[in-house]
Scaffold this motif. Structure first.
Motif, PDB file in Angstrom:
ATOM      1  N   ALA A   1       0.022 -27.247 -46.147  1.00  0.00           N
ATOM      2  CA  ALA A   1      -0.903 -26.542 -44.821  1.00  0.00           C
ATOM      3  C   ALA A   1       0.623 -24.973 -45.067  1.00  0.00           C
ATOM      4  CB  ALA A   1      -0.426 -28.039 -44.064  1.00  0.00           C
ATOM      5  N   PHE A   2      -0.452 -24.150 -44.401  1.00  0.00           N
ATOM      6  CA  PHE A   2       0.179 -23.207 -44.148  1.00  0.00           C
ATOM      7  C   PHE A   2       0.504 -23.156 -42.624  1.00  0.00           C
ATOM      8  CE2 PHE A   2       0.412 -18.428 -43.671  1.00  0.00           C
ATOM      9  CZ  PHE A   2       1.843 -18.386 -45.159  1.00  0.00           C
ATOM     10  N   VAL A   3       1.781 -23.591 -42.082  1.00  0.00           N
ATOM     11  CA  VAL A   3       1.990 -22.990 -40.746  1.00  0.00           C
ATOM     12  C   VAL A   3       2.664 -21.670 -40.090  1.00  0.00           C
ATOM     13  CG1 VAL A   3       2.484 -24.702 -39.223  1.00  0.00           C
ATOM     14  CG2 VAL A   3       1.693 -25.832 -40.869  1.00  0.00           C
ATOM     15  N   GLY A   4       2.630 -21.823 -38.790  1.00  0.00           N
ATOM     16  CA  GLY A   4       2.808 -20.774 -38.294  1.00  0.00           C
ATOM     17  C   GLY A   4       3.396 -18.983 -38.697  1.00  0.00           C
TER      18      GLY A   4
ATOM     19  N   GLU B   1       1.163 -17.658 -50.208  1.00  0.00           N
ATOM     20  CA  GLU B   1       0.062 -17.485 -49.978  1.00  0.00           C
ATOM     21  C   GLU B   1      -1.045 -16.567 -50.164  1.00  0.00           C
ATOM     22  OE1 GLU B   1      -2.966 -20.092 -47.923  1.00  0.00           O
ATOM     23  OE2 GLU B   1      -0.633 -20.640 -48.576  1.00  0.00           O
ATOM     24  N   PHE B   2      -0.003 -15.034 -49.813  1.00  0.00           N
ATOM     25  CA  PHE B   2      -1.424 -14.185 -50.200  1.00  0.00           C
ATOM     26  C   PHE B   2      -1.660 -13.420 -51.373  1.00  0.00           C
ATOM     27  CE2 PHE B   2      -0.008  -9.105 -50.585  1.00  0.00           C
ATOM     28  CZ  PHE B   2      -0.865  -9.102 -49.628  1.00  0.00           C
ATOM     29  N   THR B   3      -0.874 -13.975 -51.575  1.00  0.00           N
ATOM     30  CA  THR B   3      -1.288 -13.229 -53.538  1.00  0.00           C
ATOM     31  C   THR B   3      -2.756 -14.653 -53.293  1.00  0.00           C
ATOM     32  OG1 THR B   3      -0.129 -14.262 -54.613  1.00  0.00           O
ATOM     33  CG2 THR B   3       0.936 -12.102 -54.620  1.00  0.00           C
TER      34      THR B   3
ATOM     35  N   GLN C   1       3.665 -28.692 -39.039  1.00  0.00           N
ATOM     36  CA  GLN C   1       4.143 -28.816 -40.020  1.00  0.00           C
ATOM     37  C   GLN C   1       4.273 -30.210 -40.409  1.00  0.00           C
ATOM     38  OE1 GLN C   1       7.099 -26.908 -41.330  1.00  0.00           O
ATOM     39  NE2 GLN C   1       7.259 -27.205 -43.139  1.00  0.00           N
ATOM     40  N   LEU C   2       4.780 -30.447 -39.720  1.00  0.00           N
ATOM     41  CA  LEU C   2       5.384 -32.595 -39.953  1.00  0.00           C
ATOM     42  C   LEU C   2       3.964 -33.517 -39.681  1.00  0.00           C
ATOM     43  CD1 LEU C   2       8.761 -33.288 -37.002  1.00  0.00           C
ATOM     44  CD2 LEU C   2       8.464 -33.610 -39.409  1.00  0.00           C
ATOM     45  N   ALA C   3       2.838 -33.164 -39.271  1.00  0.00           N
ATOM     46  CA  ALA C   3       1.787 -33.617 -39.242  1.00  0.00           C
ATOM     47  C   ALA C   3       0.866 -33.960 -40.103  1.00  0.00           C
ATOM     48  CB  ALA C   3       0.393 -32.924 -38.065  1.00  0.00           C
ATOM     49  N   ALA C   4       1.123 -32.793 -40.930  1.00  0.00           N
ATOM     50  CA  ALA C   4       1.138 -32.059 -42.375  1.00  0.00           C
ATOM     51  C   ALA C   4       1.630 -32.663 -43.514  1.00  0.00           C
ATOM     52  CB  ALA C   4       0.898 -30.791 -42.829  1.00  0.00           C
TER      53      ALA C   4
ATOM     54  N   GLU D   1      15.188 -29.630 -33.677  1.00  0.00           N
ATOM     55  CA  GLU D   1      16.450 -29.560 -33.693  1.00  0.00           C
ATOM     56  C   GLU D   1      17.916 -29.171 -33.883  1.00  0.00           C
ATOM     57  OE1 GLU D   1      17.934 -31.581 -29.834  1.00  0.00           O
ATOM     58  OE2 GLU D   1      16.377 -31.275 -28.391  1.00  0.00           O
ATOM     59  N   ARG D   2      17.193 -29.892 -35.288  1.00  0.00           N
ATOM     60  CA  ARG D   2      17.771 -30.271 -36.264  1.00  0.00           C
ATOM     61  C   ARG D   2      18.067 -29.623 -37.323  1.00  0.00           C
ATOM     62  NH1 ARG D   2      22.977 -32.191 -37.759  1.00  0.00           N
ATOM     63  NH2 ARG D   2      23.461 -32.646 -39.940  1.00  0.00           N
ATOM     64  N   SER D   3      16.511 -28.876 -36.987  1.00  0.00           N
ATOM     65  CA  SER D   3      16.106 -28.082 -38.884  1.00  0.00           C
ATOM     66  C   SER D   3      16.216 -26.070 -38.105  1.00  0.00           C
ATOM     67  CB  SER D   3      14.687 -27.922 -39.343  1.00  0.00           C
ATOM     68  OG  SER D   3      13.620 -27.797 -37.630  1.00  0.00           O
ATOM     69  N   ARG D   4      16.120 -26.212 -36.350  1.00  0.00           N
ATOM     70  CA  ARG D   4      16.157 -24.802 -36.235  1.00  0.00           C
ATOM     71  C   ARG D   4      14.789 -24.414 -36.518  1.00  0.00           C
ATOM     72  NH1 ARG D   4      22.805 -22.821 -35.995  1.00  0.00           N
ATOM     73  NH2 ARG D   4      23.209 -24.960 -34.833  1.00  0.00           N
ATOM     74  N   GLY D   5      14.175 -25.004 -37.279  1.00  0.00           N
ATOM     75  CA  GLY D   5      12.816 -24.423 -37.529  1.00  0.00           C
ATOM     76  C   GLY D   5      12.662 -23.995 -38.482  1.00  0.00           C
ATOM     77  N   ASN D   6      13.235 -24.215 -40.145  1.00  0.00           N
ATOM     78  CA  ASN D   6      13.467 -23.691 -41.375  1.00  0.00           C
ATOM     79  C   ASN D   6      12.856 -24.271 -41.745  1.00  0.00           C
ATOM     80  OD1 ASN D   6      14.872 -24.048 -43.321  1.00  0.00           O
ATOM     81  ND2 ASN D   6      16.186 -22.712 -42.539  1.00  0.00           N
ATOM     82  N   PRO D   7      11.212 -24.088 -42.682  1.00  0.00           N
ATOM     83  CA  PRO D   7      10.476 -25.229 -42.847  1.00  0.00           C
ATOM     84  C   PRO D   7      10.635 -25.856 -43.766  1.00  0.00           C
ATOM     85  CG  PRO D   7       9.775 -22.878 -42.624  1.00  0.00           C
ATOM     86  CD  PRO D   7      11.073 -22.434 -41.943  1.00  0.00           C
TER      87      PRO D   7
END
Length: 822
Positions: free
Chosen positions: A9-12, A48-50, A180-183, A199-205
């Protein structure tokens, strides 16, 4: 099981992906830099782009090395260029042409990963490609962490160009973290889990993936977090992964095969499982960690004694592979084998010199000299030889301070004319004057030799630019005699050119010597000759001829891919000629174009601002003129070669502030005798009570002397004869006004109209640049502005707008500024 439960999954990243697509389809924007924190998803975005581009374009990827990168020149380019059958990345012109040719039949996407680890030569080559690529089928993508140091300055320079776009992926939002967690979990996560992971990840994938593997027991440290996310690994897989971490973020298959003690079938099985589990990624010739942070975690898990032993294994394995000598140096140093590290660094420096990678060569030589303090001469390498090479590399990269330190040590060991000559060149680079060293070298060079000729030529140049024309002529004459005796065409050309400079008081003789220089000059010398010859034409009032010579010099700079290095000073002379002719809009366009060039030399910048101030004053805009003069003042130093521009600035200051004419004149007076041409302009503006004793050389000086003596009629007649509308504007009560401008075509400036006509002829940015004597980067800027002003999506659409506008009767053309028809 895969590392961190990674998902397809490609999220966000919809906005970032759309920006990449738009840049790829844009005819102007051919380079994208993606910058962000480690783990933010830069590589995933590129992948993902290429992938979505399909099979149409050819995608070539190169990666920078984390370990040993400082000694391997052009590291991220090696693999892509090997695919294009380019063996020598040091020949930048050949690299550029090969990349563009490869895109003739099929678009090329060149991806350079992890530029924060790039060697200096790679960054320089990237800058060169961004400035010169003119093929619509080539698309560059670079990824890097938040830039710092040299990379930060480079990114700031590159993004000034409309051909370069910077994308900075933002952290995932709480909602995106939940998606992302759901995927990853294949189910809807509990809201409390989403909040805790966000909160722990601060949005870092990457951290979201790691935390998803242990949501109930979140490790306290990042390294523990990353290690906790690793899947169960067999012993063979652990061994291979450990060896890969010693190698760095990437490792070649042949290197692993030599270092590992696993039989080939077992090695292949272990690698296959590591790739299947997404711990490693398969590259063209080896493997890379899915993320550099994972490699760091695996590497730092080892005990120091384990790391030392494994680095020693790499030294033993790679020592038989000359192409890996830079890595041998790094591994030997990490293993504590400083003698081998010194030897390998010396070998790598020798290789770097062969590819023209002077920054890496200098860095490796610095390492050799540093290790020498511990190892001494046990490595079997002569320290004096190392010092000589280090001084040569310092000259190549303008590392004056360290170069002078090593030069002094070398001269203390063994005084030698070559070493004095190198020291003089370093001092001249540092603007501290190397005349004494050149004279010492000359004393030691009694017999005819090429080196003696070079020393004489250097002394001639220094003397001429210091205003010592007679001394310069003597040195240049001696250099010419020696060059002809040794049958050395390049030295002959330089000697003729310096004789031309020294004979500025005798234009016939000067131009005869310039003709002699043209007859034997190589392409590099031709550019310098054009600079000096055009300056003399301007001084003699032959402004149109000067422009022709300048354009020949710029054409030579373009053809040898040296526009950025040599064009600025040629454009300065071009602007001065246009200013004199009263072609002020053209001059201002050239100034604006050159001020937009990256890494513009400070002196050229100041000279252009002086001309801008002169034009603004003549146009009746003293406030703008004063602002330009103030900016130029800030940029000018006080070296001997700067003083002609200081005199020219003083002339502008007097015309802006006549009440302070005498103070300004007296401040500049000590330099007037050395620079009589600039001096006469200052004298004409200041009109001192006693005219200085200065030579009068040609009609320009005669006109200035007439102005200074109050003979305005004679001066006006001369200026009219020469076509010098600028000076004429200061002695005629009714200043000549610029010719009324024609109604702008499609709302474009005259320069943009020129560019659009060439676009309509189907010309590329490089062809436009060649026709207009500008850089490909500037041509791209103009095309971008044209498309924006016309609201055109493509060059073809813009060309159609031009065709429609020029076909329609003038009275029916649309005025873009008002939207009305005439």
């Amino acid at each position: 099981m895969s590392i961190f439960r990674s998902s397809s999954a490609f999220v966000g990243r919809g906005a970032e992906l759309a920006a990449l697509r738009a840049a790829y389809q844009d005819e102007i924007g051919r380079t994208v830099l993606i910058s962000g924190d480690a783990g933010i998803g830069k590589s995933r975005l590129v992948h993902e782009f290429t992938t979505r581009l399909g099979s149409g374009p050819r995608v070539l990827t190169g990666r920078c090395l984390e370990f040993g990168n400082d000694g391997l020149p052009f590291a991220p380019f090696l693999s892509p260029l090997r695919s294009l059958a380019i063996s020598s990345p040091g020949d930048w012109g050949a690299v550029l042409l090969a990349i563009e040719r490869s895109a003739d039949d099929r678009p090329l996407v060149l991806v350079l990963e992890d530029l924060h680890w790039a060697d200096v030569s790679s960054l320089q080559l990237l800058t060169f490609l961004v400035a010169n690529l003119a093929h619509d089928g080539v698309f560059l993508i670079g990824t890097c962490r938040a830039p710092s140091g040299p990379l930060r300055q480079l990114v700031a320079e590159l993004v000034r160009s409309p051909a370069v776009q910077l994308i900075t992926p933002a952290p995932l939002s709480r909602h995106e973290t939940g998606r992302q967690l759901a995927a990853l979990l294949a189910r809807e996560p509990e809201p409390t889990l989403v909040t805790r992971v966000f909160e722990r990840s601060r949005g870092n994938p990457l951290f979201v993936e790691a935390l998803s593997a242990c949501p109930e027991d979140i490790p306290a440290e990042l390294r523990e977090l990353l290690l906790a996310g690793l899947p169960p690994l067999a012993d063979d897989e652990i061994q291979v992964l450990t060896l890969a971490s010693i190698a760095g973020t990437t490792v070649g298959h042949e290197v692993l095969a030599v270092v590992s003690d696993l039989p080939e079938p077992k090695l292949h099985q272990a690698l296959r499982r590591l790739v299947d589990k997404h711990v490693l990624l398969a590259t063209g010739t080896g493997y890379a960690f899915r993320h550099a942070l994972v490699r760091e975690a695996v590497y730092h898990r080892l005990l120091p004694v384990e790391r030392t032993g494994l680095h020693a294994r790499f030294v033993a394995a790679l020592s038989g592979m000359p192409e890996h000598v830079a890595q041998v140096a790094a591994h030997a140093y990490a293993a504590g084998d400083h003698t081998r590290a010194l030897q390998a660094a010396w070998e790598a420096a020798t290789q770097a010199a062969l590819t023209g990678a002077e920054p890496e060569r200098l860095h490796l030589l610095e390492r050799v000299l540093h290790l020498w303090e511990e190892v001494g001469d046990t490595a079997g390498i002569d320290r004096l030889t190392v010092l000589d090479h280090a001084v040569e590399a310092s000259i190549a990269v303008n590392a004056v301070s360290s170069g002078l330190r090593w030069s002094a040590e070398a001269l203390a060991i063994a005084p030698d004319p070559q070493r004095y000559y190198r020291q003089a060149r370093l001092k001249n680079l540092g603007r501290s004057g190397g005349r004494d060293d050149l004279l010492r070298a000359l004393e030691l060079l009694a017999e005819p030799s090429r080196l003696r000729g070079e020393v004489l030529a250097e002394l001639a140049l220094i003397s001429v630019f210091a205003g010592e024309a007679e001394q310069g002529e003597r040195y240049a004459r001696a250099a010419l005699d020696l060059a002809e005796q040794l049958d050395c065409p390049s030295l002959t050309a330089r000697a003729h050119a310096f004789l031309g400079l020294a004979a500025a008081s005798d234009p016939v003789t000067a131009f005869r010597h310039f003709a002699g220089a043209h007859a034997t000059a190589d392409p590099q010398a031709m550019i310098d000759i054009a600079t000096w010859e055009s300056a003399l034409h301007v001084a003699m009032g032959a402004y149109t001829t000067a422009i022709e010579v300048i354009q020949l010099g710029i054409k030579q700079a373009q053809e040898t891919f040296q526009y950025a290095k040599h064009a600025p000073i040629l454009v300065v002379k071009w602007v001065q000629a246009l200013t004199a002719l009263g072609r002020w809009p053209e001059a201002l366009d050239l100034i604006d174009e050159m001020l937009g060039e990256p890494e513009l030399p400070q002196l050229s910048h100041a000279a252009l601002l002086i001309s801008q101030g002169e034009i603004r004053l003549a146009q009746g805009e003293p406030a703008d003129a004063r602002a330009a003069a103030d900016r130029a003042e800030h940029l000018l130093g006080d070296e001997p070669w700067v003083r002609p521009y200081r005199i020219r600035l003083a002339t502008l200051r007097i015309r802006l502030d006549p009440g302070n004419a005498q103070d300004i004149y007296l401040a500049a007076a000590p330099d007037l005798a050395a620079h009589p041409h600039e001096a006469w302009a200052l004298v004409a503006a200041a009109v001192p009570a006693d005219l200085p004793e200065l030579p009068v050389i040609g009609p320009v000086d005669e006109a200035y002397r007439a102005m200074a003596g109050g003979d305005r009629a004679t001066a006006a007649h001369t200026w009219r004869t020469l076509g010098n509308r600028y000076e004429l504007s200061f002695i005629e009560a009714d200043r000549p006004r610029p010719a009324p401008r024609r109604q702008p075509l499609l709302g474009l400036t005259p320069r943009e109209s020129e560019v659009l006509k060439l676009v309509a002829e189907g010309k590329s940015n490089r062809q436009i640049a060649a026709d207009l004597f500008i850089s490909a980067n500037t041509a791209g800027v103009h095309v971008s502005r044209i498309l924006t002003k016309l609201g055109a999506a493509t060059r073809t659409e813009a060309a159609r707008r031009l065709f429609d506008a020029t076909r329609a009767p003038a009275e029916e053309r649309t005025d873009n500024a008002t939207g009305m028809r005439h």
